[in-house]
Scaffold this motif. Structure first.
Motif, short mmCIF file in Angstrom:
data_model
loop_
_atom_site.label_atom_id
_atom_site.label_comp_id
_atom_site.label_asym_id
_atom_site.label_seq_id
_atom_site.Cartn_x
_atom_site.Cartn_y
_atom_site.Cartn_z
N UNK A 74 0.81 -1.21 0.00
CA UNK A 74 0.00 0.00 0.00
C UNK A 74 0.85 1.27 0.00
N UNK A 75 2.14 1.14 0.23
CA UNK A 75 3.03 2.29 0.21
C UNK A 75 3.00 2.93 -1.16
N UNK A 76 2.97 4.27 -1.19
CA UNK A 76 2.85 4.96 -2.48
C UNK A 76 4.05 4.75 -3.38
N UNK A 77 5.19 4.33 -2.84
CA UNK A 77 6.36 4.12 -3.69
C UNK A 77 6.75 2.65 -3.85
N UNK A 78 5.93 1.75 -3.35
CA UNK A 78 6.23 0.31 -3.45
C UNK A 78 6.44 -0.13 -4.90
N UNK A 79 5.52 0.25 -5.77
CA UNK A 79 5.61 -0.19 -7.17
C UNK A 79 6.80 0.45 -7.88
N UNK A 80 7.17 1.66 -7.48
CA UNK A 80 8.32 2.33 -8.11
C UNK A 80 9.61 1.52 -7.89
N UNK A 81 9.76 0.97 -6.69
CA UNK A 81 10.94 0.15 -6.43
C UNK A 81 10.96 -1.08 -7.33
N UNK A 82 9.82 -1.73 -7.44
CA UNK A 82 9.73 -2.93 -8.27
C UNK A 82 9.97 -2.60 -9.74
N UNK A 83 9.34 -1.53 -10.23
CA UNK A 83 9.49 -1.14 -11.63
C UNK A 83 10.92 -0.77 -11.99
N UNK A 84 11.65 -0.20 -11.03
CA UNK A 84 13.02 0.22 -11.32
C UNK A 84 13.97 -0.95 -11.51
N UNK A 85 13.69 -2.07 -10.84
CA UNK A 85 14.56 -3.24 -10.95
C UNK A 85 15.82 -3.16 -10.11
N UNK A 86 16.04 -2.05 -9.44
CA UNK A 86 17.23 -1.92 -8.60
C UNK A 86 16.94 -0.94 -7.47
#
Length: 186
Positions: A74-86
């Motif tokens: 639910x964290x607003x930046x959770x998906x950003x970490x996954x999408x970045x790959x690093x």
């Protein structure tokens, strides 16, 4: 348990380059001693920086050097970490408590968080915190949803460590300084 596949029980002989050996040594030196009780700021290598304080990080193995990072879905930046790959896991020193507090605050903008400290880029392009006890630059190798969180297994690509400095831990809803001599004696 009868269906479980068990790997080889004999130790593996691994041939590493000098650079790979330096990563393993830094990983063992800092993470195996400190990841249990330290505080982290994570930043993915994407055009728009994002970061968070994360207390759910631990070492998994040193062959290859791998961390487990748990982030609430639910964290607003959770998906950003996954999408970045690093991402880069920065083990914050006791002198960086203000930075840790900023990265934990929902009322502070990302720009303000990053402006409060000096950063540099590591091998994956992720920003590392200058003066951190350790900066572990990682590629995300797998993501597994578990309950409310994503469990990320992150392979360390590069590591930078400090020779001196006290650790910062968060316990009982307060920050505490942990002298390195005490941490290394344990």
């Amino acid at each position: 348990a009868e269906d479980m596949e068990v790997g080889p029980t004999e130790p593996r002989l691994t041939v590493r380059s000098e650079a790979e050996e330096a990563i393993v040594v830094a990983f063992r030196r800092h993470t195996l001693l400190q990841l249990d009780d330290c505080l982290y700021a994570l930043q993915p290598s994407i055009p728009h920086l994002t970061g968070r304080r994360c207390t759910a990080v631990c070492s998994v193995t040193d062959e290859p050097p791998t961390l487990m990072v748990c982030i609430n879905r639910e964290s607003k930046n959770s998906q950003a970490f996954i999408d970045s790959g690093s991402l880069c896991v920065n083990v914050v020193s006791a002198d960086q408590q203000q930075v840790a507090q900023l990265f934990a605050s929902r009322s502070v903008s990302v720009e303000e968080r990053f402006a409060a400290a000096q950063w540099y880029r590591m091998a994956t392009g992720s920003p590392a915190l200058l003066g951190a006890l350790a900066s572990l630059d990682c590629r995300i190798r797998s993501v597994t949803p578990v309950g409310t969180h994503n469990v990320l297994l992150c392979e360390v690509q590069a590591a930078e460590t400090a020779d001196v400095g006290d650790a910062l831990i968060y316990l009982g809803r307060n920050f505490h300084r942990l002298a390195m001599a005490s941490a290394n004696a344990a």
